[in-house]
Design a protein around this motif. Structure first.
Motif, short mmCIF file in Angstrom:
data_model
loop_
_atom_site.label_atom_id
_atom_site.label_comp_id
_atom_site.label_asym_id
_atom_site.label_seq_id
_atom_site.Cartn_x
_atom_site.Cartn_y
_atom_site.Cartn_z
N ASN A 36 0.82 -1.23 0.00
CA ASN A 36 0.00 0.00 0.00
C ASN A 36 0.84 1.27 0.00
O ASN A 36 0.54 2.24 0.70
N ILE A 37 1.91 1.24 -0.78
CA ILE A 37 2.81 2.39 -0.90
C ILE A 37 2.52 3.12 -2.22
O ILE A 37 2.35 2.48 -3.26
N ASN A 38 2.47 4.43 -2.15
CA ASN A 38 2.22 5.26 -3.32
C ASN A 38 3.29 5.01 -4.39
O ASN A 38 4.48 5.03 -4.10
N VAL A 39 2.86 4.81 -5.65
CA VAL A 39 3.78 4.55 -6.76
C VAL A 39 3.72 5.69 -7.75
O VAL A 39 2.63 6.12 -8.17
N ILE A 40 4.89 6.19 -8.14
CA ILE A 40 5.01 7.25 -9.14
C ILE A 40 5.82 6.70 -10.31
O ILE A 40 6.89 6.12 -10.10
N GLN A 41 5.34 6.89 -11.54
CA GLN A 41 6.01 6.32 -12.72
C GLN A 41 6.21 7.38 -13.80
O GLN A 41 5.58 7.35 -14.85
N PRO A 42 7.12 8.31 -13.58
CA PRO A 42 7.35 9.35 -14.59
C PRO A 42 8.02 8.80 -15.84
O PRO A 42 8.89 7.94 -15.76
N THR A 43 7.59 9.28 -16.98
CA THR A 43 8.25 8.92 -18.24
C THR A 43 9.59 9.63 -18.34
O THR A 43 10.60 9.03 -18.72
N LYS A 44 9.59 10.91 -17.99
CA LYS A 44 10.82 11.71 -17.98
C LYS A 44 10.91 12.42 -16.64
O LYS A 44 10.27 13.44 -16.42
N ILE A 45 11.74 11.88 -15.74
CA ILE A 45 11.78 12.42 -14.39
C ILE A 45 12.35 13.83 -14.34
O ILE A 45 12.05 14.60 -13.43
N ARG A 46 13.14 14.20 -15.33
CA ARG A 46 13.68 15.57 -15.35
C ARG A 46 12.57 16.61 -15.53
O ARG A 46 12.76 17.78 -15.21
#
Length: 313
Positions: A58-68
């Motif tokens: 139950n941890i929030n997941v972030i999946q950026p395509t371009k983290i910059r």
């Protein structure tokens, strides 16, 4: 350390032990990983390994395509520290400079040796006898940050990249937890890397997977085990690609034969001429077939002796 707010960044299986250890010892408030991707011939949309673990907890997941460009949601979580392991993207300065305790990376080599994305493969392929884990402060360039702690491990002749991968993943989780208190209390080392000692563990290309039988038996042996079980070494025999999973170093010398030539058939192996002797192939995968022992491969030939004299390219 249960009140330490951690964001973890990682993607492949190697990162899973590190994440699980952080979940147990700290407060992981977010996981950043690469986007899901299409995998295999059937192009099945597949989650990164660490995403599965995060969702199970139950941890929030972030999946950026371009983290910059897509980093604000990371900063908004207000982490005390960011810990990365095989994430796969360079972090922008805004992220590197934000956490109170900085951004820390877990790298699978003894830096400054083997900077880059495939240090485990390259350690075996390049004939290293020792490798290890480095916990480091992150810099803006690839794996160039100051070293905090290191722990070494011997590379055994029986190790392939899968076995060494698992050993180093466990070692990385252990060393990180040992090192975190020094980071929190401000006593963590800052050992500048010696640029004169830098080597690189670049990602494996398709060309890297091909075996050159003009090399020495040790070089061929190391390449085969350094690519097993992924992405797997290969060579061409009679216009057919043969994947090679396992081999041993032989004792024969075929001085008048061609490098790559099949010179001897053993009960459970194929003796191949290389520049300084013999390599014996043990486990292979012919094109269109399953992975098999050479003994099983022989069963497909009415006259297996017809293999003698054929040359791997």
């Amino acid at each position: 350390m249960k009140d330490l707010k951690v964001i973890f960044m990682g993607t492949p299986d190697f990162s899973v032990n590190i994440l699980n250890s952080l979940i147990y010892h700290t407060n992981v408030i977010g996981v950043v990983t690469k986007p899901d991707k299409l995998v295999g011939r059937k192009q099945i949309l597949t989650e990164p390994a660490v995403k599965k673990v995060a969702l199970e907890n139950n941890i929030n997941v972030i999946q950026p395509t371009k983290i910059r460009e897509e980093y604000q949601s990371i900063i908004d979580l207000n982490p005390d520290v960011i810990i990365t392991c095989a994430y796969g993207q360079f972090l922008p300065k805004e992220v590197l400079d934000y956490p109170k305790y900085g951004c820390i990376n877990v790298h699978a080599s003894l830096l400054p040796k083997l900077r880059g994305g495939a240090p485990i493969h390259r350690a075996i392929i390049d004939g290293y006898t020792t490798t290890g884990i480095t916990i480091m402060h992150m810099g803006e360039k690839m794996d160039n940050g100051d070293i905090i702690s290191q722990k070494s491990i011997e590379i055994e002749d029986t190790d392939n990249v899968g076995i060494l991968h698992n050993k180093l993943s466990l070692l990385g989780a252990e060393l990180l937890i040992e090192t975190l208190p020094s980071i929190i209390n401000g006593q963590a080392n800052r050992i500048v890397q010696n640029e004169d000692e830098v080597t690189f563990g670049y990602n494996i290309s398709r060309e890297d997977e091909h075996i050159d039988f003009n090399k020495t038996k040790m070089e061929v042996f190391n390449k085969i085990r350094g690519l097993n079980p992924w992405p797997v070494a290969h060579a061409i025999l009679a216009d057919e690609e043969i994947k090679i999973y396992e081999a041993i170093i032989g004792e024969e010398n075929y001085n008048e034969k061609l490098n790559g030539e099949i010179c001897k058939l053993y009960k459970d192996g194929i003796g191949i001429k290389v520049s300084d002797g013999e390599i014996i192939l043990k486990i292979i995968k012919p094109s269109g077939s399953k992975k098999m022992s050479v003994k099983d491969y022989f069963n497909g030939f009415k006259e297996k002796n017809t293999l003698i004299g054929k040359v791997f390219k």
